[in-house]
Design an enzyme around this catalytic site. Sequence first.
Site, PDB file in Angstrom:
ATOM      1  N   ARG A 121      58.231  -4.604 -68.820  1.00 25.34           N
ATOM      2  CA  ARG A 121      57.229  -3.645 -69.284  1.00 25.34           C
ATOM      3  C   ARG A 121      56.984  -3.681 -70.790  1.00 25.34           C
ATOM      4  NH1 ARG A 121      54.596  -2.399 -64.714  1.00 25.34           N
ATOM      5  NH2 ARG A 121      55.886  -1.380 -63.192  1.00 25.34           N
ATOM      6  N   GLY A 130      54.911  -5.805 -72.378  1.00 28.49           N
ATOM      7  CA  GLY A 130      53.563  -6.240 -72.728  1.00 28.49           C
ATOM      8  C   GLY A 130      53.450  -7.747 -72.859  1.00 28.49           C
ATOM      9  N   LYS A 131      54.481  -8.464 -72.415  1.00 31.14           N
ATOM     10  CA  LYS A 131      54.458  -9.924 -72.577  1.00 31.14           C
ATOM     11  C   LYS A 131      53.310 -10.577 -71.807  1.00 31.14           C
ATOM     12  CE  LYS A 131      58.309 -10.302 -69.394  1.00 31.14           C
ATOM     13  NZ  LYS A 131      58.338  -8.848 -69.171  1.00 31.14           N
ATOM     14  N   SER A 132      53.027 -10.094 -70.600  1.00 31.93           N
ATOM     15  CA  SER A 132      51.900 -10.665 -69.848  1.00 31.93           C
ATOM     16  C   SER A 132      50.582 -10.381 -70.548  1.00 31.93           C
ATOM     17  CB  SER A 132      51.861 -10.110 -68.424  1.00 31.93           C
ATOM     18  OG  SER A 132      52.962 -10.563 -67.682  1.00 31.93           O
ATOM     19  N   THR A 147      53.281 -16.981 -60.036  1.00 33.25           N
ATOM     20  CA  THR A 147      54.469 -17.433 -59.315  1.00 33.25           C
ATOM     21  C   THR A 147      54.947 -16.417 -58.280  1.00 33.25           C
ATOM     22  OG1 THR A 147      55.943 -16.542 -61.013  1.00 33.25           O
ATOM     23  CG2 THR A 147      55.235 -18.850 -61.251  1.00 33.25           C
ATOM     24  N   ALA A 148      54.391 -15.209 -58.321  1.00 30.72           N
ATOM     25  CA  ALA A 148      54.787 -14.161 -57.370  1.00 30.72           C
ATOM     26  C   ALA A 148      54.221 -14.456 -55.987  1.00 30.72           C
ATOM     27  CB  ALA A 148      54.298 -12.804 -57.854  1.00 30.72           C
ATOM     28  N   HIS A 196      47.946  -6.929 -62.313  1.00 32.29           N
ATOM     29  CA  HIS A 196      47.786  -8.174 -63.077  1.00 32.29           C
ATOM     30  C   HIS A 196      46.423  -8.814 -62.778  1.00 32.29           C
ATOM     31  CE1 HIS A 196      51.802  -9.277 -64.917  1.00 32.29           C
ATOM     32  NE2 HIS A 196      52.037  -8.114 -64.343  1.00 32.29           N
ATOM     33  N   ARG A 208      43.431  -7.166 -64.562  1.00 30.45           N
ATOM     34  CA  ARG A 208      43.344  -7.387 -66.015  1.00 30.45           C
ATOM     35  C   ARG A 208      42.693  -8.714 -66.366  1.00 30.45           C
ATOM     36  NH1 ARG A 208      49.035  -6.032 -66.916  1.00 30.45           N
ATOM     37  NH2 ARG A 208      49.298  -8.258 -67.130  1.00 30.45           N
ATOM     38  N   ASP A 214      52.717 -17.097 -65.138  1.00 32.21           N
ATOM     39  CA  ASP A 214      53.293 -15.749 -65.135  1.00 32.21           C
ATOM     40  C   ASP A 214      53.947 -15.505 -63.778  1.00 32.21           C
ATOM     41  OD1 ASP A 214      53.966 -13.175 -65.814  1.00 32.21           O
ATOM     42  OD2 ASP A 214      51.922 -12.469 -66.066  1.00 32.21           O
TER      43      ASP A 214
END
Length: 181
Positions: A12, A14-16, A35-36, A52, A55, A85
């Site tokens: 959480r 903010g890296k993405s 990758t999810a 995700h 955004r 990601d």
Amino acid sequence: MPKHILVTGPSRSGKSEWAETLANKVSKPVIYVATAQENPDDPEWQQRIEKHLLRRPSHWQTLSVPHDLSITIEQAKPPSCLLVDSLGTWVANELEQDEESWQAIASQLLTTVQKASVDLIFVAEETGWGVVPAYPLGRLFRDRLGHLTRQLGTIVDTTYLVTGGHVLNLSLLGEPLINIE
């Protein structure tokens, strides 16, 4: 010359979002490498994936790549920018691999990154800042991800740390460790 970037930080942080900001700045087609793996039985997980997705700009291509990350990078053609990601989810997807197989997979990824002819932006979670996991699978995940992130950080052009509401360019502030165990 293609640019290769690593964005790392805690959950959480903010890296993405920072990785997406960087991808938006390139004047190249962006391919979001997710990758999810979707899991309809886990509504909270599905909400994270949807957040995700919402955004991202609609013109970005999205690829679902839970396993064959090296192949995806090898097959990418310039002038693309791949935003991966995340490495943590990819490592989790590969946890069933024995140590020898995992080492081969990780080595192949690192070699592929060094040879890549496209821009790459990786998102990686920092998992080693807390308590050592009490169970073997948790320790295996933490150690594999930490080691891979460390190795990747020494071969990319720029490494960012996102934490506490700030983005730090570690490539400007720090010095890479050359000897990797």
